[in-house]
Design an enzyme around this catalytic site. Structure first.
Site, PDB file in Angstrom:
ATOM      1  CG  ASN A   9      -1.724   1.232   1.403  1.00 32.59           C
ATOM      2  OD1 ASN A   9      -1.831   2.045   0.472  1.00 32.59           O
ATOM      3  ND2 ASN A   9      -2.312   1.413   2.582  1.00 32.59           N
ATOM      4  CE  LYS A  11      -0.036   3.277   4.772  1.00 31.07           C
ATOM      5  NZ  LYS A  11       0.188   3.370   6.210  1.00 31.07           N
ATOM      6  CG  HIS A  95      -5.767   1.827   5.703  1.00 28.99           C
ATOM      7  ND1 HIS A  95      -5.268   2.791   6.552  1.00 28.99           N
ATOM      8  CD2 HIS A  95      -4.734   0.999   5.419  1.00 28.99           C
ATOM      9  CE1 HIS A  95      -3.979   2.559   6.749  1.00 28.99           C
ATOM     10  NE2 HIS A  95      -3.632   1.472   6.072  1.00 28.99           N
ATOM     11  CD  GLU A  97      -2.659   5.539   6.875  1.00 29.23           C
ATOM     12  OE1 GLU A  97      -2.738   5.587   5.632  1.00 29.23           O
ATOM     13  OE2 GLU A  97      -1.656   5.076   7.468  1.00 29.23           O
ATOM     14  CD  GLU A 167      -2.983  -2.285   7.623  1.00 33.73           C
ATOM     15  OE1 GLU A 167      -1.877  -2.463   7.115  1.00 33.73           O
ATOM     16  OE2 GLU A 167      -3.705  -1.327   7.352  1.00 33.73           O
ATOM     17  N   GLY A 173       3.086   2.646  10.622  1.00 32.74           N
ATOM     18  CA  GLY A 173       4.004   3.755  10.364  1.00 32.74           C
ATOM     19  C   GLY A 173       4.767   4.217  11.599  1.00 32.74           C
ATOM     20  CB  SER A 213       6.039  -1.212  11.709  1.00 35.94           C
ATOM     21  OG  SER A 213       5.590   0.109  11.911  1.00 35.94           O
TER      22      SER A 213
HETATM   23  P1  13P Z   1       3.419   0.632   7.468  1.00 34.68           P
HETATM   24  O1  13P Z   1       3.902  -0.697   6.925  1.00 34.68           O
HETATM   25  O2  13P Z   1       4.111   1.803   6.853  1.00 34.68           O
HETATM   26  O3  13P Z   1       3.393   0.649   8.956  1.00 34.68           O
HETATM   27  O4  13P Z   1       1.885   0.769   6.983  1.00 34.68           O
HETATM   28  C1  13P Z   1       1.009  -0.273   7.214  1.00 34.68           C
HETATM   29  C2  13P Z   1      -0.257   0.019   6.501  1.00 34.68           C
HETATM   30  O5  13P Z   1      -1.029   0.866   6.913  1.00 34.68           O
HETATM   31  C3  13P Z   1      -0.532  -0.711   5.263  1.00 34.68           C
HETATM   32  O6  13P Z   1      -1.836  -0.496   4.842  1.00 34.68           O
END
Ligand code: 13P
Length: 253
Positions: A9, A11, A95, A97, A167, A173, A213
């Protein structure tokens, strides 16, 4: 039955040229990557149609976003049908976010799942608890609530097109990963929940990915658990070499 999946992903990252370069590298290397791992990438939506046309390997494409409605007067939205017509295979739904910043409530998540499945678009359904809920020991209840509501009205047959991604928000992140034990325990819980909500066959056929992560240095350990079928990778998916290391870690071969 092939449950192993690694999905990237991006983003809101990469220019179209960088995105094309990444796909070219992956296309070239795909034959040497383990055949028992499905590989997916979720680039920014404006790049999808052109990357799908460019790619000539078994790489699957995921949209990071999909509308909760059919076509009509919805400025800025794009529907599941439109994504399918562009050759996109899956949509990322729920997600954290998008839940936190773009009004993706449980109700909206459920509508998006329905629109996607009806259009023949696969679903990568994300769930995850925040740190407060984890510290209070309420993580399983949060996941159960999110999944029950997102999959309301979905039947066992439709689950063939659904992938679950766990997640934990506190691990996204942040560089802080769930321990292998924490991931194993939650994935086991999710599979049990799937068995009770659907049936044993559906539970054992559904891929459950870990996200937060995940990187080459911890992927082996996290994927070692029976119920962790691979990962949804943010930061470490931007670089093809790192991403490929994670794909290798998800292989059972
Ligand atoms: P990271 O791997 O950067 O922590 O992000 C995870 C994520 O949100 C994947 O959708």
């Amino acid at each position: 039955m092939m449950r192993n999946i690694v999905a990237g992903n991006w983003k809101s990252n990469k220019s179209i040229n960088d995105a094309r370069d990444w796909v070219s590298v992956m296309d070239k290397d795909m034959e040497s990557l383990p055949i028992d791992v499905k590989v997916m990438i979720a680039p920014p939506a404006p790049y999808l149609a052109s990357l799908v046309s460019l790619s000539n390997s078994r790489l699957l494409f995921v949209s990071q976003q999909v509308s909760a409605t059919q076509s009509g007067a919805y400025t800025g939205e794009f529907t599941a049908e439109m994504l399918v017509s562009c050759g996109v295979d899956y949509a990322l739904i729920g997600h954290s976010e998008r839940r936190a910043s773009y009004g993706e409530t449980d109700e909206v998540v459920c509508k998006k799942v329905r629109c996607s499945l009806d259009a023949g678009l696969g679903v990568v359904l994300c769930c995850g608890e925040n740190l407060d809920k984890r510290d209070a020991g309420e993580q399983e209840q949060v996941i159960k609530d999110q999944l029950s509501s997102a999959l309301d009205g979905v039947n066992a047959l439709e689950m063939e097109d659904v992938i679950i991604a766990y997640e934990p928000i506190w691990a996204i992140g942040t560089g802080r990963t769930a321990s292998a034990e924490q991931a194993a325990s939650m994935h086991g819980f999710i599979r049990e929940w799937l068995a009770s909500r659907f049936d044993l066959n559906t539970a054992s056929a559904t891929s459950i990915l870990y996200g937060g992560s995940c990187k080459p240095s911890n992927a082996n350990e996290i994927f070692a658990s029976e119920d962790v079928d691979g990962g949804l990778i943010g930061g470490a998916s931007l670089n093809p070499e790192e991403f490929q290391e994670i794909i290798k870690a998800a292989s059972s071969l």
